[in-house]
Scaffold this motif. Structure first.
Motif, PDB file in Angstrom:
ATOM      1  N   TRP A 241       0.756  -1.222   0.175  1.00 47.28           N
ATOM      2  CA  TRP A 241      -0.175   0.014   0.108  1.00 47.28           C
ATOM      3  C   TRP A 241       0.809   1.265  -0.021  1.00 47.28           C
ATOM      4  O   TRP A 241       0.474   2.196   0.584  1.00 47.28           O
ATOM      5  N   ASP A 242       2.049   1.035  -0.690  1.00 47.77           N
ATOM      6  CA  ASP A 242       2.874   2.173  -1.072  1.00 47.77           C
ATOM      7  C   ASP A 242       1.958   3.278  -1.709  1.00 47.77           C
ATOM      8  O   ASP A 242       1.402   2.898  -2.404  1.00 47.77           O
ATOM      9  N   PRO A 243       2.225   4.428  -1.397  1.00 48.76           N
ATOM     10  CA  PRO A 243       1.325   5.661  -2.217  1.00 48.76           C
ATOM     11  C   PRO A 243       1.355   5.491  -3.681  1.00 48.76           C
ATOM     12  O   PRO A 243       0.685   5.711  -4.606  1.00 48.76           O
ATOM     13  N   VAL A 244       2.734   5.066  -4.183  1.00 52.34           N
ATOM     14  CA  VAL A 244       3.013   5.355  -5.797  1.00 52.34           C
ATOM     15  C   VAL A 244       2.343   3.776  -6.240  1.00 52.34           C
ATOM     16  O   VAL A 244       1.948   3.944  -7.511  1.00 52.34           O
ATOM     17  N   GLU A 245       2.284   2.482  -5.229  1.00 55.90           N
ATOM     18  CA  GLU A 245       1.694   1.732  -5.690  1.00 55.90           C
ATOM     19  C   GLU A 245       0.075   2.014  -5.938  1.00 55.90           C
ATOM     20  O   GLU A 245      -0.422   1.282  -6.771  1.00 55.90           O
ATOM     21  N   ASN A 246      -0.368   2.614  -4.975  1.00 53.61           N
ATOM     22  CA  ASN A 246      -1.698   3.256  -4.998  1.00 53.61           C
ATOM     23  C   ASN A 246      -1.865   3.840  -6.203  1.00 53.61           C
ATOM     24  O   ASN A 246      -3.041   4.010  -6.862  1.00 53.61           O
ATOM     25  N   ALA A 247      -0.865   4.708  -6.629  1.00 53.04           N
ATOM     26  CA  ALA A 247      -1.136   5.668  -7.853  1.00 53.04           C
ATOM     27  C   ALA A 247      -1.110   4.707  -8.991  1.00 53.04           C
ATOM     28  O   ALA A 247      -1.944   5.181 -10.154  1.00 53.04           O
ATOM     29  N   SER A 248      -0.823   3.413  -9.198  1.00 54.22           N
ATOM     30  CA  SER A 248      -1.199   2.752 -10.233  1.00 54.22           C
ATOM     31  C   SER A 248      -2.327   1.730 -10.337  1.00 54.22           C
ATOM     32  O   SER A 248      -2.761   1.612 -11.260  1.00 54.22           O
ATOM     33  N   LEU A 249      -2.520   1.596  -8.972  1.00 48.52           N
ATOM     34  CA  LEU A 249      -3.816   0.751  -8.668  1.00 48.52           C
ATOM     35  C   LEU A 249      -5.165   1.611  -8.929  1.00 48.52           C
ATOM     36  O   LEU A 249      -6.198   1.083  -9.533  1.00 48.52           O
ATOM     37  N   MET A 250      -4.978   3.098  -9.042  1.00 49.49           N
ATOM     38  CA  MET A 250      -6.297   4.002  -9.072  1.00 49.49           C
ATOM     39  C   MET A 250      -6.701   3.746 -10.594  1.00 49.49           C
ATOM     40  O   MET A 250      -7.641   3.613 -10.837  1.00 49.49           O
ATOM     41  N   PRO A 251      -5.862   4.026 -11.523  1.00 51.12           N
ATOM     42  CA  PRO A 251      -6.062   3.858 -12.814  1.00 51.12           C
ATOM     43  C   PRO A 251      -6.491   2.728 -13.233  1.00 51.12           C
ATOM     44  O   PRO A 251      -7.121   2.721 -14.198  1.00 51.12           O
ATOM     45  N   TRP A 252      -5.870   1.562 -12.904  1.00 53.27           N
ATOM     46  CA  TRP A 252      -6.421   0.279 -13.001  1.00 53.27           C
ATOM     47  C   TRP A 252      -7.876   0.066 -12.706  1.00 53.27           C
ATOM     48  O   TRP A 252      -8.625  -0.297 -13.705  1.00 53.27           O
ATOM     49  N   LEU A 253      -8.279   0.562 -11.569  1.00 55.94           N
ATOM     50  CA  LEU A 253      -9.818   0.495 -11.131  1.00 55.94           C
ATOM     51  C   LEU A 253     -10.589   1.183 -12.073  1.00 55.94           C
ATOM     52  O   LEU A 253     -11.670   0.692 -12.559  1.00 55.94           O
ATOM     53  N   ALA A 254     -10.132   2.497 -12.141  1.00 60.74           N
ATOM     54  CA  ALA A 254     -11.057   3.278 -13.346  1.00 60.74           C
ATOM     55  C   ALA A 254     -11.034   2.646 -14.782  1.00 60.74           C
ATOM     56  O   ALA A 254     -12.037   2.739 -15.306  1.00 60.74           O
ATOM     57  N   GLY A 255      -9.842   2.151 -15.193  1.00 58.69           N
ATOM     58  CA  GLY A 255      -9.874   1.715 -16.266  1.00 58.69           C
ATOM     59  C   GLY A 255     -10.601   0.436 -16.497  1.00 58.69           C
ATOM     60  O   GLY A 255     -11.292   0.188 -17.434  1.00 58.69           O
ATOM     61  N   THR A 256     -10.915  -0.439 -15.582  1.00 57.16           N
ATOM     62  CA  THR A 256     -11.677  -1.652 -15.378  1.00 57.16           C
ATOM     63  C   THR A 256     -13.159  -1.232 -15.508  1.00 57.16           C
ATOM     64  O   THR A 256     -13.820  -1.878 -16.081  1.00 57.16           O
ATOM     65  N   ALA A 257     -13.570  -0.109 -14.615  1.00 57.11           N
ATOM     66  CA  ALA A 257     -14.787   0.309 -14.730  1.00 57.11           C
ATOM     67  C   ALA A 257     -15.274   0.874 -16.380  1.00 57.11           C
ATOM     68  O   ALA A 257     -16.305   0.530 -16.982  1.00 57.11           O
ATOM     69  N   LEU A 258     -14.260   1.654 -16.854  1.00 56.36           N
ATOM     70  CA  LEU A 258     -14.460   2.165 -18.108  1.00 56.36           C
ATOM     71  C   LEU A 258     -14.597   1.162 -19.243  1.00 56.36           C
ATOM     72  O   LEU A 258     -15.400   1.248 -20.162  1.00 56.36           O
ATOM     73  N   LEU A 259     -13.832  -0.069 -19.146  1.00 57.56           N
ATOM     74  CA  LEU A 259     -14.022  -1.376 -19.957  1.00 57.56           C
ATOM     75  C   LEU A 259     -15.504  -1.618 -20.068  1.00 57.56           C
ATOM     76  O   LEU A 259     -16.157  -1.938 -21.136  1.00 57.56           O
ATOM     77  N   HIS A 260     -15.946  -1.676 -18.757  1.00 59.99           N
ATOM     78  CA  HIS A 260     -17.421  -2.243 -18.682  1.00 59.99           C
ATOM     79  C   HIS A 260     -18.568  -1.502 -19.235  1.00 59.99           C
ATOM     80  O   HIS A 260     -19.461  -1.878 -19.549  1.00 59.99           O
ATOM     81  N   SER A 261     -18.058  -0.174 -18.769  1.00 62.86           N
ATOM     82  CA  SER A 261     -19.160   0.889 -19.095  1.00 62.86           C
ATOM     83  C   SER A 261     -18.936   1.034 -20.819  1.00 62.86           C
ATOM     84  O   SER A 261     -20.179   1.060 -21.431  1.00 62.86           O
ATOM     85  N   LEU A 278     -15.455   8.327 -17.058  1.00 55.43           N
ATOM     86  CA  LEU A 278     -14.559   7.607 -16.512  1.00 55.43           C
ATOM     87  C   LEU A 278     -13.191   7.450 -17.719  1.00 55.43           C
ATOM     88  O   LEU A 278     -12.120   7.358 -17.342  1.00 55.43           O
ATOM     89  N   SER A 279     -13.422   7.972 -18.872  1.00 51.09           N
ATOM     90  CA  SER A 279     -12.194   8.195 -19.849  1.00 51.09           C
ATOM     91  C   SER A 279     -11.272   9.113 -19.400  1.00 51.09           C
ATOM     92  O   SER A 279     -10.167   9.186 -19.341  1.00 51.09           O
ATOM     93  N   ILE A 280     -12.227  10.382 -18.921  1.00 51.49           N
ATOM     94  CA  ILE A 280     -11.290  11.403 -18.319  1.00 51.49           C
ATOM     95  C   ILE A 280     -10.564  11.062 -16.966  1.00 51.49           C
ATOM     96  O   ILE A 280      -9.419  11.302 -16.974  1.00 51.49           O
ATOM     97  N   LEU A 281     -10.957  10.359 -16.133  1.00 56.19           N
ATOM     98  CA  LEU A 281     -10.599  10.040 -14.778  1.00 56.19           C
ATOM     99  C   LEU A 281      -9.653   8.934 -15.004  1.00 56.19           C
ATOM    100  O   LEU A 281      -8.551   9.184 -14.247  1.00 56.19           O
ATOM    101  N   ALA A 282      -9.589   8.086 -15.898  1.00 58.47           N
ATOM    102  CA  ALA A 282      -8.624   7.100 -16.018  1.00 58.47           C
ATOM    103  C   ALA A 282      -7.175   7.537 -16.258  1.00 58.47           C
ATOM    104  O   ALA A 282      -6.041   7.543 -15.592  1.00 58.47           O
ATOM    105  N   PHE A 283      -7.288   8.674 -17.202  1.00 56.12           N
ATOM    106  CA  PHE A 283      -5.937   9.222 -17.602  1.00 56.12           C
ATOM    107  C   PHE A 283      -5.666  10.275 -16.486  1.00 56.12           C
ATOM    108  O   PHE A 283      -4.368  10.470 -16.309  1.00 56.12           O
ATOM    109  N   SER A 284      -6.587  10.979 -15.994  1.00 52.98           N
ATOM    110  CA  SER A 284      -6.492  11.980 -14.987  1.00 52.98           C
ATOM    111  C   SER A 284      -5.378  11.237 -13.633  1.00 52.98           C
ATOM    112  O   SER A 284      -4.573  11.776 -13.178  1.00 52.98           O
ATOM    113  N   LEU A 285      -5.991   9.888 -13.466  1.00 57.61           N
ATOM    114  CA  LEU A 285      -5.214   9.453 -12.347  1.00 57.61           C
ATOM    115  C   LEU A 285      -4.103   8.840 -12.805  1.00 57.61           C
ATOM    116  O   LEU A 285      -3.000   9.019 -11.861  1.00 57.61           O
ATOM    117  N   SER A 286      -3.691   8.717 -13.915  1.00 57.06           N
ATOM    118  CA  SER A 286      -2.556   8.271 -14.505  1.00 57.06           C
ATOM    119  C   SER A 286      -1.489   9.452 -14.457  1.00 57.06           C
ATOM    120  O   SER A 286      -0.473   9.404 -14.090  1.00 57.06           O
TER     121      SER A 286
END
Length: 660
Positions: A241-261, A278-286
């Motif tokens: 749960w390192d902050p930078v690990e979390n920074a990669s997990l967040m766009p993955w979660l948003a990207g997974t939601a985007l794929l289903h949407s 979701l398209s905006i948020l996925a890259f914004s989190l990246s």
């Protein structure tokens, strides 16, 4: 001369990006076909110059040209060739050049393979892509130039960070960046749709393959980074749960939601506004992850830079693109027409539930990651948000998600039969209950939640398999007919099965490793024997060894079961004199999906050495699950519908379409 050529190529790429970001927009506004087509040629040319710049930096590292600051600070003439190459992106400047090269690559691929896109949409997409590229070219050229020279070149370099001298550096960052940057295409399509004010099922068909590519690479990149940390850092952990690990997990979660949407939008022409967001948020989190790594606001093993100027520049980029895109979204989203309606109990409803749970989990990680930073800025107080918070908040959100996961594919579009789906999942429920009972009996007196979690994982895996069994009629049709139906089943259906099963498999690995791992920490000398989980380990020898750019002490352990030697394990402790740093090289012994893990500690003056030994049951399933998920994504990507894309407009209407 190579450094100057690389720098000049980067400047030319920046100039082309500026052209690409303006001329096609004017063409789209004036309905001028030739100006819109400028986007294609400039995107390809930009890719060529950016690739030439990156190749120049690789050549400088391979030739150990220590007259270049970047090479001097991150290389050594005795370093193995593979680490000279991977060391190109093992630092801030080189990794940013890799970042923008991948950005140029995606833009070039859209230009080359986007023939089926309407000309105006392609012009908008490539222009937005060039906006992003221009900002990062400017960032590199003004604050992070990898081609700076040293007036009086030194004879030898300072070497690369020893932790990064591993094959993991060759795989993890490029895959992660392909995921991060890949979402820029989804972002560009979203902004293009807002600018044009037009979005439909065809748009979703065009965006989905690019989003899927980014998701596949990000999934594989996160998994590879987890495994790299597991064996390289010597702590025996796979996620911190390192902050930078979390920074990669967040766009993955948003990207997974985007794929289903996107699936809902493609099939039912619904959830348009939500998909754009979701398209905006996925890259914004990246972009947020890029800021966290390079701004110096975090102390992390992942952090490259600690320069306030760079942090302010990236924060400015962050504000412009995230703030600008969300402002445009607020202004234009209401003009987008909504699509078809559907009942709450339907496949669309299941996918919406999936989206809500994934985005809520993403928001939880976002708050836990950024709250300590915000609190420190406002009050000066430093707090740490670690595993207990995330385990208590993130974990429970995934329980309803996993319960609902097998139901989605079994529900009909528009209006589904929940009772019918539950009946078809009866076999999965029975299998889960049997496994739960067996595990509970086997671990009587242990963790209460572990058997429940494993039962849930089995339910997810069995549910994914039952979906395919139902589709091909395996249990109600002759085998030959079922086989023919299996061959004719869309690859996306198989991909969904593997991806969902991968989630369950990873969960089994997480639960088993967390609940039933064994640890033995002790001081040993040559000839000593210790035991763990039914294994006996004997320290046979401690041997010094000279490596290319380090000295190491190698420990040889014999692994015995029932008095018989089954394997040798050789962990080591390396000392890099140039960097005055020491690393631990763990030894791993795989037995099925379980592993023995040995790492070395300090060596005493009396010939003793501190040893940390783990037995990790079914730990490899943690990474096999994401690999299976990525494989499922590849299968879906190879589906004919995605390879063909949206239908090409007829020749007679292309001119009208270009002028729209």
């Amino acid at each position: 001369m190579i450094a100057e050529s690389g720098h000049y190529a980067l400047v030319l790429a920046f100039g082309l990006a500026l052209v690409q970001s303006t001329v096609p927009l004017l063409g789209a506004r004036w309905r001028e076909y030739s100006l819109m087509n400028v986007a294609r040629s400039t995107a390809v040319a930009q890719l060529m110059f950016c690739a030439a710049s990156f190749a120049a930096l690789v050549a400088l590292h391979v030739s150990s040209d220590f007259s270049v600051v970047n090479v001097f600070e991150n290389s050594h003439s005795m370093k193995p060739l593979i680490y000279k190459i991977t060391g190109v992106w093992g630092n801030h400047e080189g990794s940013m050049l890799l970042w923008v090269s991948i950005l140029a690559l995606f833009g070039g691929l859209v230009a080359i393979f986007g023939n089926n896109l309407p000309t105006s949409l392609r012009a908008y997409v490539l222009a937005v892509q060039a906006w992003i590229a221009s900002a990062f070219y400017l960032f590199i050229l003004t604050t992070s130039n990898p081609f700076l020279r040293i007036a009086n070149p030194p004879i030898e370099g300072q070497d690369l960070n020893p932790v990064l001298q591993d094959i993991g550096l060759a795989v993890h960052p490029p895959m992660l960046y392909l995921g991060y940057v890949g979402f820029s295409i989804s972002f560009s399509f979203a902004i293009a749709a807002l600018l044009e004010g037009r979005i439909d099922a065809a748009w979703a068909r065009w965006v989905r393959p690019w989003t899927l590519v980014a998701w596949i690479f990000l999934t594989a990149g996160i998994a590879m980074g987890s495994y790299w940390a597991y064996y390289e850092l010597g702590w025996g952990g796979w996620w911190f749960w390192d902050p930078v690990e979390n920074a990669s997990l967040m766009p993955w979660l948003a990207g997974t939601a985007l794929l289903h949407s996107l699936v809902v939008m493609e099939k039912r022409n619904a959830l348009k506004v939500w998909t754009i967001l979701l398209s905006i948020l996925a890259f914004s989190l990246s972009l947020l992850g890029t800021f966290l790594v390079r701004s110096g606001v975090l102390t992390s093993v992942h952090a490259f830079a600690n320069d306030p100027r760079r942090g302010v520049f990236i924060l400015l980029i962050l504000c412009i693109f995230i703030g600008g895109s969300l402002s445009l979204y607020v202004l234009r989203a209401s003009s987008l027409k909504q699509g078809g309606l559907f009942a709450p109990i339907s496949r669309e409803g299941a996918l919406v539930l999936n989206n809500l749970l994934l985005t809520t989990a993403c928001a939880t990680v976002f708050v836990g990651t950024l709250y300590p930073l915000a609190l420190e800025v406002m009050t000066g107080e430093k707090i740490s948000v670690g595993a207990p918070f995330f385990n208590l908040t993130f974990g429970p959100l995934f329980i309803p998600l996993l319960v609902a996961l097998p139901f989605g594919p079994l529900l009909a579009w528009k209006r589904g039969d929940l009772l019918g789906a539950a009946q078809r999942l009866m076999a999965a429920g029975i299998a889960a209950f049997i496994v739960l009972a067996v595990v509970w009996a086997w671990t009587l007196g242990g963790s209460t939640f572990a058997p429940l979690a494993i039962g849930l994982a089995v339910f997810v895996i069995a549910g994914a398999v039952i979906d395919i069994v139902e589709r091909i009629g395996l249990l109600r049709l002759p085998p030959g007919i079922a086989f023919q139906r299996a061959r004719g089943l869309p690859r996306s259906a198989w991909g969904t099965m593997f991806a969902h099963a991968g989630v369950g498999i990873a969960l089994i690995g997480i639960v088993c490793e967390t609940s039933w791992n064994s640890e033995n920490i002790r001081t040993m000398r040559t000839g000593d024997v210790t035991s763990i989980a039914g294994y006996q380990l004997k320290l046979e020898s401690l041997t010094p060894h000279q490596g290319p750019n380090y000295r190491e002490t190698v420990a040889k352990f014999s692994v015995l079961v029932g008095g018989q030697v089954i394997a040798d394990m050789t962990p080591s402790k390396r000392n890099f004199t140039t960097r005055s740093a020491t690393t631990t090289e763990a030894a791993l012994l795989s037995r099925g999906a379980s592993q023995l893990y040995i790492s070395l500690g300090d060596i005493g003056n009396d010939g003793t050495i501190a040893v940390r030994i783990y037995h990790k049951p079914l730990v490899l399933l943690i990474w096999f699950g994401p690999v299976l998920m990525a494989f499922g994504g590849l299968l879906s990507l190879s589906d004919r519908r995605l390879r063909v894309g949206a239908p090409k407009p007829a020749k007679s209407v292309r001119g009208l379409q270009a002028a729209e």
